[in-house]
Each structure stands twice: as structure tokens, then as C-alpha cells.
Scaffold this motif. Structure first.
Motif, PDB file in Angstrom:
ATOM      1  N   GLU A 121    -110.920 -77.408  23.134  1.00 44.28           N
ATOM      2  CA  GLU A 121    -109.767 -77.213  23.254  1.00 44.28           C
ATOM      3  C   GLU A 121    -109.453 -75.524  22.671  1.00 44.28           C
ATOM      4  N   LYS A 122    -110.257 -75.160  21.850  1.00 42.09           N
ATOM      5  CA  LYS A 122    -110.528 -73.824  21.665  1.00 42.09           C
ATOM      6  C   LYS A 122    -112.049 -73.267  21.359  1.00 42.09           C
ATOM      7  N   GLY A 123    -112.011 -71.928  21.163  1.00 42.17           N
ATOM      8  CA  GLY A 123    -113.269 -71.105  21.232  1.00 42.17           C
ATOM      9  C   GLY A 123    -113.964 -71.433  19.752  1.00 42.17           C
ATOM     10  N   LEU A 124    -115.280 -71.300  19.800  1.00 45.72           N
ATOM     11  CA  LEU A 124    -116.180 -71.499  18.905  1.00 45.72           C
ATOM     12  C   LEU A 124    -115.901 -70.811  17.651  1.00 45.72           C
ATOM     13  N   GLU A 125    -115.265 -69.636  17.872  1.00 44.92           N
ATOM     14  CA  GLU A 125    -115.022 -68.526  16.491  1.00 44.92           C
ATOM     15  C   GLU A 125    -113.595 -68.955  16.017  1.00 44.92           C
ATOM     16  N   GLU A 126    -113.097 -70.044  16.623  1.00 44.51           N
ATOM     17  CA  GLU A 126    -111.616 -70.194  16.221  1.00 44.51           C
ATOM     18  C   GLU A 126    -111.674 -71.560  15.415  1.00 44.51           C
ATOM     19  N   ILE A 127    -112.868 -72.166  15.452  1.00 48.82           N
ATOM     20  CA  ILE A 127    -112.888 -73.458  14.734  1.00 48.82           C
ATOM     21  C   ILE A 127    -113.374 -73.356  12.942  1.00 48.82           C
TER      22      ILE A 127
END
Length: 202
Positions: free
Chosen positions: A31-37
Motif C-alpha cells: 500500500e505504501k513505500g518502505l520509508e512511509e511505514i
């Protein structure tokens, strides 16, 4: 009476919590990028209390590295299920097949593509997921005897470098195009074959 630490019941509960945490991380990566988790995101998605999650994975690096190790295990099993990869008639076809099967796996598992090919993976994550020893062993024990190929001097380094080149080219394709298109896969194949050819054909 409560379980004491290390009892089979606690160990089973720990394994289940790790499974839920890794599953939640995979879902978030789709659902989202690695850096957004964040670890808070993972705790909320998995239903695991933050304190328990930090006990298993005290940092995002440790969590992502654990997921990279799971990726390694699943990709290795994927290769075992695609034995035609190792029935190549030339070493070039072997390299081609390895990359093609890897690309198919990545396309079928977008979270792993984000984890390993988005340009955000740490060296610890990459070390957890490399298959150089696996492919080196196949070359030495299967391909070289069957095809009359030479054993490569210092082959541990050569196979590691080959896979790092392939990994880099696939990563460049994902960063540039947003997904793993066939053109990027072919470029990785050319790069991997060019490097291996310096040693197999020497």
C-alpha cells in the motif's frame, strides 16, 4: 498458573506473533513505500501491542531484515519448484533463467519488489536475501559437470558480484519505470551474462 518463559506454549505464541507482524508488514508494503511505514503502523495493522512488537523487532531495520529473510526462503523454494531453471543447455541460458524466474516472483509479490528493489534496502536486508551460495552450488554440482564447464576460480566472489550486478540492474529498472518491465529484465540479463562471461569463458 501462567506459562513460564520459554515453554512450548509461549514459543508457539511468539511464532504466531512474528507471523502476524511480518504479514502486516507485507500488507503495508503493498500500500505504501518502505520509508512511509512505522513500527506503530505495523503494530496497529497486526493487532500486536507496540511493547510486544518492540520485543520481537526493536527497529524497522530488524523488522525489514526479518522480512528479507522470509523473502529469501520463499524465493529459494520458488526456484526449487521451477527445476527447468537448472536444465539449461548453456551457462548463458542458466543466467537468463535465473533472472527471468526471479522477475516473475517479484511481479507476483509486489511487497518484496518494494522491499528489495526500490533502492531503499539496507545492506543488512540485502545480505539476508542473497542467493549467491545457492546458485554457485548449482553451477558447481549440476551445470559444470553436465555441460563440461570450467570451475570458476574464486567463484564465491564471482557469483556474489554477479547477483549484485543483476540486483542493481533490476533495482534501476524499478526506480526508473516504477515497476519491473521486460526491458529492465533484459538489461539485467545482459549485464549478468557480460560479467559472468569474463570468468566462464576465460
Amino acid at each position: 498458573m501462567s506459562d513460564s518463559p520459554g515453554t512450548p506454549r509461549q514459543q508457539k505464541r511468539g511464532r504466531e506473533r512474528r507471523r502476524l507482524i511480518l504479514q502486516a508488514t507485507r500488507e503495508l508494503l503493498s500500500e505504501k513505500g518502505l520509508e512511509e511505514i512505522s513500527l506503530s503502523d505495523v503494530a496497529e495493522r497486526s493487532g500486536i501491542p507496540p511493547g510486544s512488537l518492540y520485543h520481537f523487532y526493536p527497529s524497522l531495520t530488524k523488522l525489514f531484515s526479518a522480512l528479507a529473510a522470509q523473502f529469501y526462503a520463499e524465493l529459494r523454494e520458488h526456484f526449487r519448484q521451477n527445476e527447468s531453471t537448472f536444465r539449461a543447455s548453456t551457462w548463458q541460458e542458466y543466467v537468463h533463467n535465473v533472472i527471468q524466474v526471479s522477475a516473475e516472483f517479484y511481479r507476483a509479490h509486489p511487497p518484496y519488489q518494494e522491499l528489495m528493489l526500490s533502492g531503499k534496502a539496507t545492506e543488512e536486508m540485502k545480505r539476508k536475501a542473497r542467493l549467491d551460495d545457492f546458485f554457485r552450488t548449482v553451477y558447481r554440482r549440476v551445470l559444470a559437470p553436465r555441460l563440461g564447464l570450467p570451475l570458476v576460480e574464486n567463484d564465491r566472489v564471482i557469483f556474489l558480484n554477479t547477483l549484485m550486478i543483476i540486483e542493481t540492474m533490476l533495482s534501476v529498472a524499478v526506480i526508473r519505470d516504477g515497476s519491473l518491465h521486460e526491458a529492465g529484465v533484459k538489461e539485467a540479463q545482459r549485464a549478468g551474462e557480460a560479467y559472468m562471461g569474463l570468468y566462464v569463458n576465460a
